[in-house]
Every structure is written in structure tokens, then in C-alpha cells.
Scaffold this motif. Structure first.
Motif, mmCIF file in Angstrom:
data_model
loop_
_atom_site.group_PDB
_atom_site.id
_atom_site.type_symbol
_atom_site.label_atom_id
_atom_site.label_comp_id
_atom_site.label_asym_id
_atom_site.label_seq_id
_atom_site.Cartn_x
_atom_site.Cartn_y
_atom_site.Cartn_z
ATOM 1 N N ASP A 78 33.357 40.196 48.459
ATOM 2 C CA ASP A 78 34.150 39.114 49.042
ATOM 3 C C ASP A 78 35.271 38.741 48.094
ATOM 4 O O ASP A 78 35.436 39.347 47.036
ATOM 5 C CB ASP A 78 33.267 37.914 49.419
ATOM 6 N N TYR A 79 36.069 37.764 48.474
ATOM 7 C CA TYR A 79 37.254 37.405 47.706
ATOM 8 C C TYR A 79 37.069 36.147 46.853
ATOM 9 O O TYR A 79 38.012 35.742 46.168
ATOM 10 C CB TYR A 79 38.435 37.174 48.661
ATOM 11 N N GLN A 80 35.914 35.529 46.893
ATOM 12 C CA GLN A 80 35.724 34.278 46.164
ATOM 13 C C GLN A 80 34.936 34.456 44.862
ATOM 14 O O GLN A 80 35.272 33.878 43.838
ATOM 15 C CB GLN A 80 35.010 33.251 47.054
ATOM 16 N N ILE A 81 33.886 35.266 44.911
ATOM 17 C CA ILE A 81 32.979 35.368 43.767
ATOM 18 C C ILE A 81 33.640 35.935 42.509
ATOM 19 O O ILE A 81 33.369 35.457 41.404
ATOM 20 C CB ILE A 81 31.733 36.191 44.141
ATOM 21 N N PRO A 82 34.514 36.955 42.607
ATOM 22 C CA PRO A 82 35.050 37.532 41.360
ATOM 23 C C PRO A 82 35.795 36.531 40.482
ATOM 24 O O PRO A 82 35.699 36.599 39.250
ATOM 25 C CB PRO A 82 35.984 38.635 41.863
ATOM 26 N N PRO A 99 49.175 38.537 43.867
ATOM 27 C CA PRO A 99 49.746 37.334 43.247
ATOM 28 C C PRO A 99 49.629 36.081 44.105
ATOM 29 O O PRO A 99 49.350 34.989 43.592
ATOM 30 C CB PRO A 99 51.208 37.715 43.022
ATOM 31 N N ASN A 100 49.846 36.210 45.414
ATOM 32 C CA ASN A 100 49.783 35.020 46.270
ATOM 33 C C ASN A 100 48.359 34.477 46.354
ATOM 34 O O ASN A 100 48.145 33.259 46.371
ATOM 35 C CB ASN A 100 50.326 35.342 47.664
ATOM 36 N N PHE A 101 47.378 35.377 46.389
ATOM 37 C CA PHE A 101 45.982 34.931 46.427
ATOM 38 C C PHE A 101 45.602 34.266 45.102
ATOM 39 O O PHE A 101 44.945 33.220 45.083
ATOM 40 C CB PHE A 101 45.051 36.107 46.700
ATOM 41 N N LEU A 102 46.020 34.853 43.987
ATOM 42 C CA LEU A 102 45.736 34.273 42.676
ATOM 43 C C LEU A 102 46.335 32.879 42.557
ATOM 44 O O LEU A 102 45.668 31.934 42.094
ATOM 45 C CB LEU A 102 46.295 35.184 41.579
ATOM 46 N N LYS A 103 47.572 32.724 42.992
ATOM 47 C CA LYS A 103 48.224 31.415 42.930
ATOM 48 C C LYS A 103 47.462 30.381 43.739
ATOM 49 O O LYS A 103 47.236 29.252 43.280
ATOM 50 C CB LYS A 103 49.671 31.526 43.434
ATOM 51 N N GLN A 104 47.052 30.769 44.939
ATOM 52 C CA GLN A 104 46.301 29.836 45.794
ATOM 53 C C GLN A 104 44.976 29.447 45.151
ATOM 54 O O GLN A 104 44.573 28.285 45.177
ATOM 55 C CB GLN A 104 46.068 30.480 47.158
ATOM 56 N N GLU A 107 45.582 27.023 42.193
ATOM 57 C CA GLU A 107 45.948 25.688 42.660
ATOM 58 C C GLU A 107 44.764 24.964 43.279
ATOM 59 O O GLU A 107 44.573 23.760 43.070
ATOM 60 C CB GLU A 107 47.098 25.786 43.664
ATOM 61 N N GLU A 108 43.961 25.700 44.026
ATOM 62 C CA GLU A 108 42.844 25.083 44.738
ATOM 63 C C GLU A 108 41.661 24.786 43.825
ATOM 64 O O GLU A 108 41.001 23.748 43.965
ATOM 65 C CB GLU A 108 42.393 26.005 45.873
ATOM 66 N N LYS A 109 41.399 25.674 42.867
ATOM 67 C CA LYS A 109 40.171 25.572 42.076
ATOM 68 C C LYS A 109 40.404 25.288 40.599
ATOM 69 O O LYS A 109 39.450 25.137 39.842
ATOM 70 C CB LYS A 109 39.346 26.841 42.250
ATOM 71 N N ASP A 148 41.264 32.702 54.350
ATOM 72 C CA ASP A 148 41.711 32.142 53.076
ATOM 73 C C ASP A 148 43.216 31.950 53.164
ATOM 74 O O ASP A 148 43.930 32.779 53.744
ATOM 75 C CB ASP A 148 41.334 33.061 51.906
ATOM 76 N N PRO A 149 43.739 30.838 52.634
ATOM 77 C CA PRO A 149 45.140 30.479 52.869
ATOM 78 C C PRO A 149 46.151 31.573 52.532
ATOM 79 O O PRO A 149 47.113 31.786 53.277
ATOM 80 C CB PRO A 149 45.329 29.245 51.980
ATOM 81 N N ALA A 150 45.941 32.280 51.422
ATOM 82 C CA ALA A 150 46.910 33.298 51.016
ATOM 83 C C ALA A 150 46.996 34.413 52.047
ATOM 84 O O ALA A 150 48.088 34.880 52.393
ATOM 85 C CB ALA A 150 46.538 33.867 49.653
#
Length: 282
Positions: A78-82, A99-104, A107-109, A148-150
Motif C-alpha cells: 500500500d501507499y501509507q505504511i512505507p 514528488p506530489n505524493f511525498l509533498k501531500q 503536509e498531512e502527517k 489519496d489526495p495526490a
């Protein structure tokens, strides 16, 4: 059941526990970064199974020893655990995100991470079990995009590029939501799902925007099966190796990044993923 659906049964399910290729993370959550011992730096790194773990395994089998590295690779589906594992100190780095997922995520966590340069691009594509072209998309068609937002924004941007929708002027595609759709001539309806579920849920939708790694896991051939595919050239969605900010100058991680940008890795990517699913970003 279509052939495409049968292939999706091999895709990783959402929410599955991480599958370990080589045990790592027995660190008690101590975020200390990789250290050299007896001339070898062991790096615990998390990755999506395809293509990230495959690329890392190539590095481990062919390049790491001569560079004084030993990679302990853990697969995550999945995309959250790593990122949580990286933040907690269970791994030294991860390799799966854009990059967009990392930024989100930062910011979120509140993560304090550092990203090396992009290694490869996995074009997102529009896939269908029932349609053979975008011209066949019916009025009121149901479309699945990631929740996921990104990747919600990325999926909507893909639909805009395909000509199916238009987003409101001035909207940042990276942060777009269905509420930002300005023109929707086919009256598409959008459902957000966990990204890993979309490929295996295509029977329930006319279209699904599938991330490249999940398309690979599902056995899709992007060149032949995607009804529309992101362009790979100059893509803003190159996949990155990410570590904690405190470890950005770690010699072992820098060496790993160097290996991932080597001619040997570029050749491996181009010769292994001939279907256009993975493209070198360097």
C-alpha cells in the motif's frame, strides 16, 4: 470474466501486511540511519513489489557488493505504511513514491523527509474491462480514481489530458478533487478507492485510473491495454528514493542513489519493461 479481470486477481490486495524479502527493521524504532560495519553498509529499504523491489534486487544482485552495500528489501503493498515505517525508524529509506505524493504526506502527517532525484517514471493509465476506446465511454459512466489526495488529482489530470473532462481554470492539478471539475460533457461520476483496489475493481466501472506499479502487478501491458496513458517525457511523477532529513548526507544512501542512476540500472529498466510501464527518469 474477461482476460483483463483474470490478470487483476494476481494484483496485491489493499491493506495486506508488508511482505518481507529480507528481514529488516529489528531496530526497535531507532531512527539512526544506515551504518558501515566491516566495510559494508547495510540499508533497510521499503519498496512496492513492482517495479521498485525488482530494481532494487537488480542492484543488490549486481552492483551493491562492489559498492560496499547490502540491501535489506521489504515489500509493501500500500501507499501509507512505507512512510510510517521510515518515520518510525523501522527502515532507512523507501522507494515507491512520487514528488506530489511525498509533498501531500509531509503536509498531512508532518514527516521530515528528504528525496533524492527521480529514478524512473510509471505512467498512470486509464483502463477498462468493457471498453476498447475512449470514444465508447457512455454518458453517465462510472470512473474509479485513487482516494489519496495526490493520486486523486493525478487521476483527474489524466482524465483532463484525455479530453474527457476539464478542470476549473487555475486549479492546481496536484490538489484537484471532483469538485474542481468544470466541464464534464459525458456526465461521468467519480468514485475514489484505495489505489491498490482499482485494477481489480474494473468490472464495477467503465474506467479506472490505475497507477503504474499496480498496473504492473495486475499484469497489464500499458502500450496495448491502456485506453490513455500519461506521457513519460518530462513527467513530474518520477519515483524517488526517500530518507529522513537527518540522513540525507549518509554516505551509504548517497552511494545507493548513485547506483540507481547508473547506466547498468538504466539498461535494466529499458530491457526489462519493454511495454512502456517503466521509463528511466535520467
Amino acid at each position: 470474466m474477461t482476460a483483463l479481470t483474470r490478470r487483476t486477481l494476481f494484483a496485491s490486495g489493499a491493506g495486506l501486511a508488508a511482505v518481507t524479502l529480507a528481514a529488516c527493521g529489528a531496530r526497535g524504532g531507532a531512527a539512526q540511519g544506515p551504518e558501515e560495519e566491516n566495510g559494508v553498509t547495510e540499508i533497510a529499504i521499503g519498496a512496492s513489489p513492482k517495479p521498485h523491489a525488482e530494481i532494487l534486487k537488480f542492484v543488490q544482485d549486481n552492483l551493491a557488493k562492489d559498492a560496499g552495500l547490502n540491501l535489506k528489501i521489504t515489500q509493501y503493498t500500500d501507499y501509507q505504511i512505507p512512510n510510517q515505517a521510515l518515520n518510525d525508524g523501522d527502515i532507512d529509506a523507501n522507494f515507491y513514491q512520487t514528488p506530489n505524493f511525498l509533498k501531500q504526506q509531509e503536509e498531512e502527517k508532518g514527516y521530515d523527509f528528504f528525496a533524492f532525484e527521480g529514478v524512473h517514471i510509471e505512467p498512470m493509465g486509464l483502463y477498462s474491462n468493457s471498453l476498447t476506446s475512449l470514444e465508447e465511454v457512455p454518458d453517465g459512466a462510472k470512473v474509479a480514481i485513487a482516494n489519496d489526495p495526490a493520486n486523486t488529482g493525478r487521476g483527474l489530470g489524466l482524465l483532463q489530458s484525455s479530453g474527457l473532462i476539464t478542470l476549473k481554470e487555475g486549479v492546481d492539478v496536484a490538489q484537484a478533487t471532483p469538485a474542481d471539475v468544470a466541464e464534464n460533457p459525458k456526465n461521468l461520476t467519480f468514485t475514489t478507492l484505495e489505489a491498490a483496489q482499482i485494477a481489480r475493481s474494473l468490472d464495477d466501472f467503465a474506467l479506472g485510473a490505475v497507477n503504474g506499479n499496480y498496473a504492473l502487478e495486475a499484469g497489464f501491458n500499458p502500450k496495448e491495454q491502456a485506453l490513455f496513458l500519461e506521457p513519460g517525457e518530462n513527467s513530474p511523477y518520477a519515483n524517488l528514493v526517500v530518507c529522513r532529513e537527518a540522513d540525507k548526507d549518509n554516505a551509504g544512501l548517497k552511494k545507493l542513489d548513485e547506483l540507481l542512476h547508473s547506466e547498468e540500472v538504466k539498461k535494466f529498466i529499458t530491457e526489462t519493461y519493454t511495454d512502456g510501464s517503466v521509463i528511466p527518469a535520467f
